[in-house]
Scaffold this motif. Structure first.
Motif, PDB file in Angstrom:
ATOM      1  N   THR A   7      60.474  65.500  26.995  1.00 44.99           N
ATOM      2  CA  THR A   7      61.303  65.641  25.798  1.00 44.99           C
ATOM      3  C   THR A   7      61.003  66.944  25.081  1.00 44.99           C
ATOM      4  O   THR A   7      59.890  67.464  25.126  1.00 44.99           O
ATOM      5  CB  THR A   7      61.085  64.470  24.815  1.00 44.99           C
ATOM      6  N   VAL A   8      62.018  67.465  24.423  1.00 46.91           N
ATOM      7  CA  VAL A   8      61.909  68.635  23.551  1.00 46.91           C
ATOM      8  C   VAL A   8      62.628  68.297  22.262  1.00 46.91           C
ATOM      9  O   VAL A   8      63.831  67.979  22.286  1.00 46.91           O
ATOM     10  CB  VAL A   8      62.530  69.891  24.203  1.00 46.91           C
ATOM     11  N   LYS A   9      61.897  68.303  21.162  1.00 47.73           N
ATOM     12  CA  LYS A   9      62.457  67.919  19.865  1.00 47.73           C
ATOM     13  C   LYS A   9      63.149  66.550  19.941  1.00 47.73           C
ATOM     14  O   LYS A   9      64.201  66.327  19.340  1.00 47.73           O
ATOM     15  CB  LYS A   9      63.419  68.992  19.349  1.00 47.73           C
ATOM     16  N   GLY A  10      62.579  65.662  20.717  1.00 49.09           N
ATOM     17  CA  GLY A  10      63.103  64.316  20.839  1.00 49.09           C
ATOM     18  C   GLY A  10      64.231  64.150  21.834  1.00 49.09           C
ATOM     19  O   GLY A  10      64.711  63.031  22.050  1.00 49.09           O
ATOM     20  N   HIS A  11      64.654  65.253  22.474  1.00 50.85           N
ATOM     21  CA  HIS A  11      65.753  65.203  23.448  1.00 50.85           C
ATOM     22  C   HIS A  11      65.187  65.168  24.860  1.00 50.85           C
ATOM     23  O   HIS A  11      64.337  65.986  25.221  1.00 50.85           O
ATOM     24  CB  HIS A  11      66.659  66.429  23.300  1.00 50.85           C
ATOM     25  N   ARG A  12      65.681  64.259  25.664  1.00 51.98           N
ATOM     26  CA  ARG A  12      65.247  64.166  27.058  1.00 51.98           C
ATOM     27  C   ARG A  12      65.856  65.320  27.856  1.00 51.98           C
ATOM     28  O   ARG A  12      67.050  65.609  27.750  1.00 51.98           O
ATOM     29  CB  ARG A  12      65.700  62.834  27.653  1.00 51.98           C
ATOM     30  N   ILE A  13      65.016  65.993  28.648  1.00 53.74           N
ATOM     31  CA  ILE A  13      65.500  67.139  29.421  1.00 53.74           C
ATOM     32  C   ILE A  13      64.982  67.088  30.849  1.00 53.74           C
ATOM     33  O   ILE A  13      64.077  66.322  31.182  1.00 53.74           O
ATOM     34  CB  ILE A  13      65.063  68.475  28.787  1.00 53.74           C
TER      35      ILE A  13
END
Length: 263
Positions: A70-76
């Motif tokens: 995750t990056v800033k709460g976003h799954r990537i």
């Protein structure tokens, strides 16, 4: 959008091995930019050579791993290493990360690369947002007889705005795709400058073209790692890539994190 069958087979393997079904964004990391993976929260990775049907990368500066987290709460998902046409890969293979991003239902793709500056106003270490592509009259799409248009300017405008909001200065310009693996001659660089090209590299353009064709919004950032042939009186050396990437790795990671969150 129908994708090659092997893309779904690769996704199935990854999902069976701790990757999510869907992601918010996908990132393709260019030469020397793999340190971005250290900024991913809850990271998990699989080496390319362990993924069935996945090609290998042979270029220095590409670790050859597929990350999720995750990056800033976003799954990537993040590709630490890509597949270049000059390595012998067909164009259909160079765009595999784009297809896999689409299979994971990514809403945005962020592509990065190391590039040589043709624009004499640029400096080593500059980050440049790509707003157009120059193809030197060569085919760079794996798709035959299927005309379509691409336009990078609207998303480039958004990237520049986000960079400005976080106080980061970035360049903007045209990226020339060169098949490689040799660097361009001094005469070629002079000609490209007259045609309005700002940087030159050996990747990215096929990925952006394919992302446009399959309706996957894509932003692209070049890190200027060297001045192109003839701009400075010194020999070009791939070791410059690592030094330039090291000098801007924190800024690059900060910008990509914000693009994942805001774009």
């Amino acid at each position: 959008m129908e994708l090659p069958d092997k893309i779904y087979q690769i996704k199935s393997y990854l999902v069976d091995n701790e990757f999510p079904e869907d992601v918010e964004a996908a990132v393709i990391l260019g030469s020397g930019l793999g340190d971005f993976s250290t900024t991913i929260d809850e990271p998990f990775s699989i080496p390319y050579n362990q993924i069935p049907g996945f090609p290998h990368t042979t270029v220095v500066g590409h670790s050859g791993e597929l990350f999720t987290g995750t990056v800033k709460g976003h799954r990537i998902i993040a590709f630490s290493g890509r597949f270049h046409h000059y390595e012998g890969h067909p164009l259909s293979t160079t765009v595999l990360p784009v297809h896999l991003a689409k299979a994971f239902n990514a809403k945005k793709l962020i592509v990065s690369n190391a590039a040589g500056a043709i624009n004499t106003r640029f400096n080593v270490g500059d980050l440049m947002v790509i707003d157009d592509i120059f193809r030197v009259f060569q085919k760079i799409s794996p798709i035959e007889d299927q005309p379509f248009r691409y336009n990078l300017e609207p998303i480039a405008d958004k990237v520049r705005a986000i960079a400005s909001q976080i106080g980061m200065e970035v360049q903007r310009g045209t990226y020339l795709f060169s098949k490689g693996p040799n660097y361009e001659s001094k005469a070629e660089i002079r000609a490209f400058r007259m045609m309005g090209v700002d940087v030159v590299g050996m990747s990215t353009a096929p990925e952006l073209i394919e992302a446009s064709r399959i309706n996957l919004p894509a932003a692209a950032i070049s890190l200027v790692t060297n001045m192109a042939a003839g701009v400075l009186k010194q020999k070009l050396d791939h070791s410059e890539v690592k030094a330039a990437a090291e000098s801007r790795k924190e800024d690059f990671a900060k910008l990509v994190n914000e693009l994942i969150d805001r774009l």
